[in-house]
Enzyme design. Structure first.
Site, PDB file in Angstrom:
ATOM      1  N   ASP A 138       8.975 -53.789  -8.434  1.00 22.05           N
ATOM      2  CA  ASP A 138       9.159 -55.273  -8.462  1.00 22.05           C
ATOM      3  C   ASP A 138       9.330 -54.287 -10.372  1.00 22.05           C
ATOM      4  O   ASP A 138       8.588 -53.246 -10.916  1.00 22.05           O
ATOM      5  CB  ASP A 138       7.663 -55.696  -9.109  1.00 22.05           C
ATOM      6  CG  ASP A 138       9.003 -56.882  -9.970  1.00 22.05           C
ATOM      7  OD1 ASP A 138       9.391 -57.440 -10.413  1.00 22.05           O
ATOM      8  OD2 ASP A 138       7.846 -57.094 -10.446  1.00 22.05           O
ATOM      9  N   HIS A 145      10.953 -59.013 -22.543  1.00 19.62           N
ATOM     10  CA  HIS A 145      10.066 -58.995 -22.022  1.00 19.62           C
ATOM     11  C   HIS A 145       8.803 -57.720 -21.918  1.00 19.62           C
ATOM     12  O   HIS A 145       7.598 -58.290 -22.100  1.00 19.62           O
ATOM     13  CB  HIS A 145      10.224 -59.348 -19.810  1.00 19.62           C
ATOM     14  CG  HIS A 145       9.080 -59.262 -19.618  1.00 19.62           C
ATOM     15  ND1 HIS A 145       8.155 -60.712 -19.140  1.00 19.62           N
ATOM     16  CD2 HIS A 145       8.769 -58.628 -18.389  1.00 19.62           C
ATOM     17  CE1 HIS A 145       7.321 -61.007 -18.893  1.00 19.62           C
ATOM     18  NE2 HIS A 145       7.427 -59.467 -17.947  1.00 19.62           N
ATOM     19  N   GLN A 251      -5.077 -60.192 -14.151  1.00 17.77           N
ATOM     20  CA  GLN A 251      -3.940 -59.248 -14.698  1.00 17.77           C
ATOM     21  C   GLN A 251      -5.002 -58.018 -16.275  1.00 17.77           C
ATOM     22  O   GLN A 251      -4.603 -57.319 -15.625  1.00 17.77           O
ATOM     23  CB  GLN A 251      -2.800 -59.245 -15.071  1.00 17.77           C
ATOM     24  CG  GLN A 251      -1.615 -58.421 -15.490  1.00 17.77           C
ATOM     25  CD  GLN A 251      -0.222 -59.052 -15.463  1.00 17.77           C
ATOM     26  OE1 GLN A 251       0.065 -60.103 -15.707  1.00 17.77           O
ATOM     27  NE2 GLN A 251       1.003 -57.998 -16.004  1.00 17.77           N
ATOM     28  N   LYS A 264      -0.678 -60.283  -8.697  1.00 16.07           N
ATOM     29  CA  LYS A 264       0.287 -60.066  -8.575  1.00 16.07           C
ATOM     30  C   LYS A 264       1.021 -60.553  -6.866  1.00 16.07           C
ATOM     31  O   LYS A 264       2.052 -60.726  -6.708  1.00 16.07           O
ATOM     32  CB  LYS A 264       1.560 -58.947  -8.490  1.00 16.07           C
ATOM     33  CG  LYS A 264       0.817 -58.670 -10.291  1.00 16.07           C
ATOM     34  CD  LYS A 264       2.340 -59.640 -11.335  1.00 16.07           C
ATOM     35  CE  LYS A 264       3.188 -59.019 -12.424  1.00 16.07           C
ATOM     36  NZ  LYS A 264       4.385 -59.724 -13.120  1.00 16.07           N
TER      37      LYS A 264
HETATM   38 CA    CA Z   1       7.497 -58.854 -12.623  1.00 14.29          CA
END
Ligand code: CA
Length: 439
Positions: A138, A145, A251, A264
């Protein structure tokens, strides 16, 4: 780089009339691949190609002898139960198959009556993952972001200094990647509220979405043999929609110093249809860096990447709550963005991933990272849309959402549209959150 050819001609029409309405995601200029079978059967999974509201059953089409010459080997590979073999043959082979498919599906094709016997309606199909995904990486390619998230986690130091130089990523987990529509249980995990001395185990209330694209690797490379930026796209088969579900309370407690882990890897959803790079050729866009941003290092830079390394892909995320579903209300849009906001291109992801000699394999998946744009309504995760959970999103029916609640369905869509080209789309990537299992 794949250039335009007769398969992109916007005037081209199919004898499958649903492909010609100008609104379908799957006109004859798209021809994406998926793995499917008829719903509610134990039929073998096999490859299919979308055309309008139909699927060309590749196993049946090969059986019917519709492919010859250069198109035969990729057609046989596309009939298998995963697309990995087709991906391994490279984009030239996939291009030969695309040309053959375009020809037999075009208005006036001699083979119409045979191909007709190989069609299955999408309304009666179910899908499997398009490829066996060996490895999943990823990335984090939206600087908007990265900055928004960084500000929440590290207010004094939102964007790390490496961001503008390194296409940042982490190695994720592929076993929990599912195909749309994916239902999954809310994850449990270790959380530590800021005002608590010790952590505890609980079902994660701060469940979030991440609107991303998934880049599927085609041809692999040998261990120890980096892929140069000029050849990078030869190793990309196509693109899917990708929802990288994230638990925002697990997280922050676990991510330092080694990065995301259980926040995740409980579920990630891909859309079934893989849109090839060739189908996306009319929607290429220049890769640019705004004033003051550093240019990439030479191994991440090329003439082709600068002139056309990006893709103009519109993206949106929608929510349907149980209340909306019961009232028959249409899903509400949470955000709209575009893949052009990426700070790094697909080619740069391949070149960087392999620069140390790492070997990619057909069917490997790269997430682009949450594809947020510069403004708040283009933020592609709830953590950004709600400023870290402080400002709930108000839905059209008056409901509020800070995080995803049990029973909520999230739908991602993507499409490409510009004058002089036929509009193409990615279909849908749908996921529904079920209640957590009892602790
Ligand atoms: Ca991601």
């Amino acid at each position: 780089m794949i250039t335009l050819n007769e398969t992109h001609d916007p005037a081209l029409r199919s004898w499958v009339t649903s492909a010609n309405d100008g609104k379908t995601d799957f006109p004859i200029q798209n021809l994406p691949f998926a793995i499917f079978r008829r719903q509610g059967t134990q039929q073998s999974w096999r490859g299919g190609v979308a055309i309008g509201d139909q699927i060309v059953d590749m196993a049946a089409a090969v059986q019917a002898g519709l492919f010859t010459g250069e198109a035969l080997a990729p057609a046989q590979a596309a009939a298998e139960s995963t697309l990995n073999h087709l991906m391994s043959l490279g984009n030239q082979a996939a291009g030969a198959l695309r040309k053959a498919l375009s020809s037999i599906l075009a208005e006036g094709a001699d083979q119409q009556s045979i191909v007709q016997t190989c069609l299955v309606a999408q309304s009666v199909a179910e899908y499997a993952l398009p490829a066996q995904i060996g490895d999943y990486t990823d990335f984090y390619t939206s600087i908007h972001h990265a900055t928004n998230i960084g500000r929440l986690f590290r207010p004094d130091n939102p964007l790390m200094p490496n961001y503008r130089w390194v296409p940042i990523g982490y190695h994720g987990r592929s076993s929990s990647i599912g195909v749309s529509p994916q239902d999954f249980q809310r994850p449990c995990g270790q959380v530590k509220p800021a005002d608590a001395d010790t952590p505890h185990l609980q079902a994660s209330p701060r469940l979030d979405i991440e609107l991303e694209l998934g880049v599927l690797v085609g041809q692999g490379n040998e261990l120890g043999s980096p892929v140069g930026i000029e050849q990078a796209e030869d190793h990309v088969f196509g693109i899917v929609l990708f929802n990288d579900w994230s638990a925002r309370d697990i997280q922050p407690w676990e991510y330092q110093p080694l990065g995301p882990f259980l926040a995740k890897n409980f579920a990630s959803t891909v859309s079934p249809w893989v849109v090839t790079l060739e189908a996306l050729a009319p929607f290429r866009a220049p890769f640019t860096r705004s004033e003051g941003e550093p240019q990439p290092l030479p191994y991440l830079d090329s003439e082709d990447n600068r002139s056309a390394g990006s893709f103009d892909i519109e993206l949106e995320a929608l929510i349907e709550t149980p209340t909306m579903r019961a009232a028959g209300q249409a899903p509400a849009r949470l955000s709209q963005s575009n893949y052009r906001h990426a700070y790094w291109t697909a080619g740069q992801m391949v070149a960087h991933h392999t620069v140390n000699g790492c070997n990619l394999q057909p069917g490997d998946l790269f997430g682009t990272g949450t594809m947020s744009g510069p403004s708040l309504d283009q933020a592609c995760a709830l953590i950004e849309l709600t400023s870290g959970g402080k400002n709930p999103v108000i839905l059209p029916n008056g409901e509020e959402r800070t995080w995803v609640q049990d029973g909520d369905t999230i739908t991602l869509r993507g499409w490409c549209q510009r004058s002089g080209a036929a509009r193409i789309g990615f279909g849908e990537c749908v996921g529904t959150v079920l209640p957590a299992r009892a602790l």
